[in-house]
Each structure stands twice: as structure tokens, then as C-alpha cells.
Design an enzyme around this catalytic site. Structure first.
Site, PDB file in Angstrom:
ATOM      1  N   LEU A 136       6.429  75.025 102.864  1.00  0.00           N
ATOM      2  CA  LEU A 136       6.016  73.903 102.021  1.00  0.00           C
ATOM      3  C   LEU A 136       6.697  74.045 100.672  1.00  0.00           C
ATOM      4  O   LEU A 136       6.765  75.138 100.111  1.00  0.00           O
ATOM      5  CB  LEU A 136       4.500  73.899 101.832  1.00  0.00           C
ATOM      6  CG  LEU A 136       3.662  73.467 103.033  1.00  0.00           C
ATOM      7  CD1 LEU A 136       2.177  73.600 102.711  1.00  0.00           C
ATOM      8  CD2 LEU A 136       3.990  72.042 103.440  1.00  0.00           C
ATOM      9  N   HIS A 188      11.418  65.359 110.591  1.00  0.00           N
ATOM     10  CA  HIS A 188      10.337  65.979 111.357  1.00  0.00           C
ATOM     11  C   HIS A 188      10.312  65.396 112.771  1.00  0.00           C
ATOM     12  O   HIS A 188      10.414  64.179 112.940  1.00  0.00           O
ATOM     13  CB  HIS A 188       8.993  65.726 110.653  1.00  0.00           C
ATOM     14  CG  HIS A 188       7.843  66.381 111.342  1.00  0.00           C
ATOM     15  ND1 HIS A 188       7.644  67.738 111.303  1.00  0.00           N
ATOM     16  CD2 HIS A 188       6.857  65.865 112.106  1.00  0.00           C
ATOM     17  CE1 HIS A 188       6.558  68.031 112.015  1.00  0.00           C
ATOM     18  NE2 HIS A 188       6.067  66.917 112.510  1.00  0.00           N
TER      19      HIS A 188
END
Length: 188
Positions: free
Chosen positions: A93, A110
Site C-alpha cells: 500500500l 488490478h
């Protein structure tokens, strides 16, 4: 030329695809300054070297905290005058240090039709949940996990006899087309 840095943690197939397209002139007016990775033994490192790029390896566990880690990364980004960050299989992250410095200038891809199946093993989750279709999503990066504003998506069917490997291959094919298209449109 717009200077971008590519961040990767694994095999580097999306990174390699982007580099091939830069070299062929398909992605124009983009200079990749370096590959940034948090995994010194990942396959992407060798790909970075094959492309003749500097490879910057940062081991997060060798830092006191995420702030110190990202401050070190940011110093290198600034030294290379990087304008955009492109995540290509980067499995961390992004924290406030980089988000603040590159607000609205970090892209990610993604392997799902977000907002479904955020995080790891998105393909396996779609397959195991009996979905009829899945795909890939390019989005801006924010502080959440795969929660940033969606830019573009491509869909593909999930067949009844699909294996995870077969579905991964179809999704990768979509990613190899979609990500460079979005990068060219967004980064000018």
C-alpha cells in the site's frame, strides 16, 4: 518527455510489457527513469537490468517505519525528477508520503473488475465465487487497497472449465493492451 518510475514486486510482466512498448515507440513521450522494487530477489529485477534501467531496491523491513521507507524512496524519485508513478504488480500500500508528493499521479492495474475482489488473489476469488466474468481495472491510487478512482476496465468471460492459470493468462492479455493505452492517454 514525461518521466515515470515503475514500481513492481514480482514477475514484472506488466513492467516488461510497458518497456517493450516504450522501446517500440507505441508509448510516446514517456521516459522510464528506473524500476523500484521492495523485493530484491523478484524476477522484475532481472527484467529491469535487461532493459538497461537502474533498479532501486528498498527493503521496507530495514526501515524504522513506513514513513522512513517512503521518505527514502521519495528522495530518489525527486533526484530522478519523476513526474508519475506506475504500479505494475507492486504489492505494498502506498502511504501518505508518496500520496502527498504524487497526488493524482500514481496509477495501478488490478486483475478484477473493481470494486469487486480488491487485494491479493482477485482472480482466484472471482473463479471460486462462480462469477461469469471478470477482467482488469486501471485506477488512480489512494490510501486504500484498490479503492482509487477507476479510469478504465476490460472484461473477459469466466468459462465453466476455466483453470486459474488459463484465466490469469486471459487477464494478462487484457492488461497488456489496456495499461499502455491508459498510460498514453493519462500521462502526456
Amino acid at each position: 518527455m514525461v518521466k515515470i518510475a515503475i514500481f513492481a514486486s514480482g514477475s514484472g510482466t506488466n513492467f516488461d510489457n510497458i518497456m517493450q512498448r516504450v522501446k517500440k515507440g507505441v508509448l510516446r513521450n514517456i521516459e522510464v527513469t528506473a524500476l523500484y522494487t521492495d523485493q530484491p530477489t523478484a524476477a522484475c529485477v532481472q527484467l529491469g537490468q535487461q532493459h538497461g534501467l537502474p533498479v532501486h531496491t528498498y527493503r521496507p523491513k530495514s526501515y524504522v517505519d513506513k514513513l522512513a521507507y517512503e521518505q527514502d524512496v521519495l528522495k530518489q524519485l525527486e533526484a530522478e525528477q519523476v513526474e508519475w508513478i506506475v504500479l505494475a504488480g507492486y504489492m505494498r500500500l502506498i502511504g501518505n508520503t508518496l500520496l502527498d508528493a504524487y497526488e493524482g499521479k500514481i496509477l495501478n492495474i488490478h486483475p478484477s473488475l473493481l470494486p469487486k475482489y480488491k487485494g491479493i488473489d482477485a482472480i482466484g476469488k472471482a473463479l471460486n465465487n462462480g462469477e461469469l466474468e471478470t477482467g482488469t481495472t486501471v485506477h488512480y491510487v489512494d490510501a486504500g487497497m484498490d479503492t482509487g478512482q477507476i479510469i478504465a476496465q476490460r472484461k473477459c468471460p469466466i468459462y465453466q472449465d476455466d483453470t486459474k492459470a488459463a484465466l490469469e493468462d486471459r487477464i494478462k492479455s487484457l492488461e497488456y493492451e489496456l495499461y499502455p493505452e491508459v498510460i498514453q492517454q493519462i500521462i502526456r
